[in-house]
Design a protein around this motif. Structure first.
Motif, mmCIF file in Angstrom:
data_model
loop_
_atom_site.group_PDB
_atom_site.id
_atom_site.type_symbol
_atom_site.label_atom_id
_atom_site.label_comp_id
_atom_site.label_asym_id
_atom_site.label_seq_id
_atom_site.Cartn_x
_atom_site.Cartn_y
_atom_site.Cartn_z
ATOM 1 N N PRO A 157 -8.263 8.101 -9.410
ATOM 2 C CA PRO A 157 -9.474 8.919 -9.543
ATOM 3 C C PRO A 157 -10.659 8.309 -8.782
ATOM 4 C CG PRO A 157 -8.403 8.638 -11.665
ATOM 5 C CD PRO A 157 -7.709 7.711 -10.716
ATOM 6 N N VAL A 158 -11.509 9.178 -8.244
ATOM 7 C CA VAL A 158 -12.699 8.749 -7.492
ATOM 8 C C VAL A 158 -13.942 9.110 -8.296
ATOM 9 C CG1 VAL A 158 -13.992 8.969 -5.342
ATOM 10 C CG2 VAL A 158 -11.489 9.158 -5.332
ATOM 11 N N THR A 159 -14.797 8.144 -8.508
ATOM 12 C CA THR A 159 -16.016 8.381 -9.285
ATOM 13 C C THR A 159 -17.238 8.445 -8.374
ATOM 14 O OG1 THR A 159 -16.490 6.024 -9.587
ATOM 15 C CG2 THR A 159 -14.998 7.063 -11.184
ATOM 16 N N MET A 216 -11.866 -0.431 -3.173
ATOM 17 C CA MET A 216 -12.116 0.893 -3.746
ATOM 18 C C MET A 216 -11.430 1.983 -2.929
ATOM 19 S SD MET A 216 -16.062 0.753 -5.130
ATOM 20 C CE MET A 216 -16.786 0.054 -3.655
ATOM 21 N N MET A 217 -11.459 1.857 -1.603
ATOM 22 C CA MET A 217 -10.822 2.872 -0.763
ATOM 23 C C MET A 217 -9.309 2.810 -0.881
ATOM 24 S SD MET A 217 -13.208 3.212 2.663
ATOM 25 C CE MET A 217 -13.535 1.467 2.925
ATOM 26 N N LYS A 218 -8.754 1.614 -1.055
ATOM 27 C CA LYS A 218 -7.309 1.483 -1.268
ATOM 28 C C LYS A 218 -6.894 2.272 -2.508
ATOM 29 C CE LYS A 218 -3.648 -1.944 -2.044
ATOM 30 N NZ LYS A 218 -3.178 -1.427 -3.349
ATOM 31 N N ALA A 219 -7.624 2.082 -3.597
ATOM 32 C CA ALA A 219 -7.327 2.817 -4.829
ATOM 33 C C ALA A 219 -7.445 4.325 -4.606
ATOM 34 C CB ALA A 219 -8.267 2.364 -5.940
ATOM 35 N N MET A 220 -8.453 4.726 -3.865
ATOM 36 C CA MET A 220 -8.682 6.147 -3.599
ATOM 37 C C MET A 220 -7.540 6.757 -2.793
ATOM 38 S SD MET A 220 -12.066 7.825 -1.860
ATOM 39 C CE MET A 220 -11.992 6.752 -0.439
ATOM 40 N N THR A 262 0.847 -1.193 0.000
ATOM 41 C CA THR A 262 0.000 0.000 0.000
ATOM 42 C C THR A 262 0.880 1.240 0.000
ATOM 43 O OG1 THR A 262 -1.666 -1.183 1.293
ATOM 44 C CG2 THR A 262 -1.872 1.202 1.169
ATOM 45 N N MET A 263 0.643 2.120 -0.963
ATOM 46 C CA MET A 263 1.389 3.368 -1.059
ATOM 47 C C MET A 263 0.400 4.531 -0.960
ATOM 48 S SD MET A 263 4.585 2.515 -1.393
ATOM 49 C CE MET A 263 5.336 4.015 -2.005
ATOM 50 N N ILE A 264 0.296 5.118 0.234
ATOM 51 C CA ILE A 264 -0.657 6.196 0.446
ATOM 52 C C ILE A 264 -0.180 7.455 -0.272
ATOM 53 C CG2 ILE A 264 -1.807 7.621 2.185
ATOM 54 C CD1 ILE A 264 -2.597 4.664 2.244
ATOM 55 N N ALA A 265 -1.083 8.095 -1.015
ATOM 56 C CA ALA A 265 -0.741 9.318 -1.750
ATOM 57 C C ALA A 265 -0.319 10.416 -0.781
ATOM 58 C CB ALA A 265 -1.933 9.769 -2.574
ATOM 59 N N GLN A 323 -1.409 14.344 6.276
ATOM 60 C CA GLN A 323 -2.456 14.758 7.223
ATOM 61 C C GLN A 323 -2.570 13.714 8.343
ATOM 62 O OE1 GLN A 323 -6.187 16.420 5.542
ATOM 63 N NE2 GLN A 323 -5.335 15.921 3.522
ATOM 64 N N PRO A 324 -2.363 14.119 9.596
ATOM 65 C CA PRO A 324 -2.379 13.170 10.718
ATOM 66 C C PRO A 324 -3.658 12.335 10.825
ATOM 67 C CG PRO A 324 -1.511 15.285 11.430
ATOM 68 C CD PRO A 324 -2.021 15.482 10.037
ATOM 69 N N LYS A 325 -4.795 12.912 10.434
ATOM 70 C CA LYS A 325 -6.049 12.161 10.603
ATOM 71 C C LYS A 325 -6.094 10.915 9.727
ATOM 72 C CE LYS A 325 -9.055 14.654 7.307
ATOM 73 N NZ LYS A 325 -10.318 15.428 7.209
#
Length: 417
Positions: free
Chosen positions: A63-65, A54-58, A3-6, A12-14
């Motif tokens: 892109p989010v649809t 879906m949330m992983k991709a986001m 997992t590579m978080i953008a 952002q800490p949250k």
């Protein structure tokens, strides 16, 4: 799972918990067996596993649809998947953040925004919700059937007991319950009075924050949490033993204060202590000596049998709200307590599945909500009970709108007896 978080989220800490939650999921699929929307729709995207994909991709920056947002919207946040998950995935925390991002990346149309804004202005505010409810009750016979189901009949308010016991616990009136079912908290005060406990009502406290939080107004929810903490904290410091929860939806939210405010240096410690002090009343009663209460209930039943020999003993179907069994981790506690007090409980099935209320879900997803409600009522009434009891105001109103038998809070059983 790699997992590579953008960067926009990593800074952002949250969003710090996101990576750990995503990596905890091994995609075993156990959650699909107990997810109400997946069981209903059969679409992997309407299961916890599918939504996690879906949330992983986001969160990785893809892109989010609007389609992604709609599938997240259809989640009940019942957290049944958390109870089922062998890996301990904190799905509820993930989907709360995912929904907020999806709404920002795929904005809603203006009518949807207005409906959600209106709900946030009315439901959490007693001063607005109470008068509107009374108006709805006055004109209830004239209302369309779809709206009438959401408007409970008015009830005669019980007298509040005046007590001065050494042991003191706190009550936060909340928003909907104080107007729609005022006797619930009064019943709690009467039951605790039998145990030599005074219930002190903190009238200036407001909504627990659940409505705003689940409608993605997180900052407003945090401010509501801070407001309540400011009022509760001095009382706990002065010796109050607990915050008594009679609506499990509110209880689940208050028990999250510590997590919600973990990054606030001024409130983190207080929020954690307030969360620990919040106890569902069934949890409190389970730790008390109920022998005197049991004896009084037994005598009341005997007196009723003598006065009316032909009257049948009521059979009670117990509905355990998702917030009580999955969020607060108190499954079957109410049924066990009622059984111990000699109250006959009915056989039910699929107790782990949601009734479809889920806060504002019944208003925003009416079709799915009604399908879940219909099945839940069948599961609750298969043993032909005389009454259905629950532990959350949202479920109580949702079930009571169409049930063929009375629906009330389980505490009212003890007062009725």
């Amino acid at each position: 799972m790699k997992t590579m978080i953008a960067k926009e989220f990593a800074d952002q800490p949250k969003f710090d918990p996101v990576k750990g939650i995503l990596q905890a999921c091994v995609h075993c699929g156990f959650c699909t067996a107990t997810c109400p929307t997946y069981l209903l729709l059969g679409d992997e995207r309407d299961s916890p596993r599918g939504r996690i994909y879906m949330m992983k991709a986001m969160f990785e920056g893809q892109p989010v649809t609007h389609e992604t947002r709609d599938h997240l919207d259809r989640c009940l946040t019942c957290r049944n998947c958390e109870t089922t998950c062998p890996s301990g995935v904190e799905y509820g925390h993930l989907v709360d953040l995912g929904r907020q991002v999806a709404e920002q990346k795929a904005p809603r149309k203006i009518p949807q925004k207005l409906i959600r804004w209106g709900l946030r202005q009315v439901l959490p505010r007693r001063a607005i919700f109470g008068p509107l409810l009374k108006m709805g009750q006055l004109f209830r016979p004239l209302l369309p059937q779809v709206i009438k189901h959401h408007v409970p009949l008015p009830v005669a308010k019980l007298r509040v007991p005046k007590t001065q016991h050494k042991r003191v616990m706190l009550s936060l009136p909340g928003c909907a319950q104080a107007s729609a079912a005022p006797n619930t908290d009064i019943a709690a005060a009467k039951v605790l009075d039998q145990l030599n406990i005074s219930l002190k009502v903190l009238h200036k406290t407001g909504c627990c924050g659940a409505v705003n939080h689940h409608l993605n107004a997180h900052e407003t929810a945090l401010n509501q949490a801070r407001h309540n903490i400011d009022l509760v904290w001095p009382q706990l410091q002065a010796g109050a033993q607990a915050i008594v929860i009679t609506a499990s939806g509110c209880g689940a939210a208050i028990q999250e204060y510590g997590y919600m405010l973990r990054n606030d240096p001024h409130y983190a410690n207080k929020a954690k202590q307030v969360s620990l002090a919040a106890k569902d009343i069934v949890e409190i009663l389970a730790q008390e000596d109920l022998s005197n209460l049991k004896e009084k209930l037994s005598k009341a039943r005997q007196a009723k049998a003598i006065a009316c020999p032909s009257a049948n003993i009521s059979k009670v179907a117990v509905h355990c709200p998702c917030t009580q069994q999955h969020a607060m981790q108190l499954p079957n506690k109410v049924k066990t307590l009622l059984d111990s007090l000699g109250i006959e409980t009915a056989t039910t099935k699929n107790d782990h599945l949601c009734c479809g209320s889920a806060g504002t879900y019944s208003l925003l997803q009416p079709k799915l909500s009604q399908q879940l409600l219909s099945q839940k009522l069948k599961d609750l009434t298969l043993d032909q009970p005389d009454v259905i009891v629950t532990a959350n105001i949202g479920c109580q109103l949702h079930l009571g709108g169409t049930a063929d038998v009375p629906v009330k809070h389980w505490l009212e059983l003890l007062i009725d007896a």
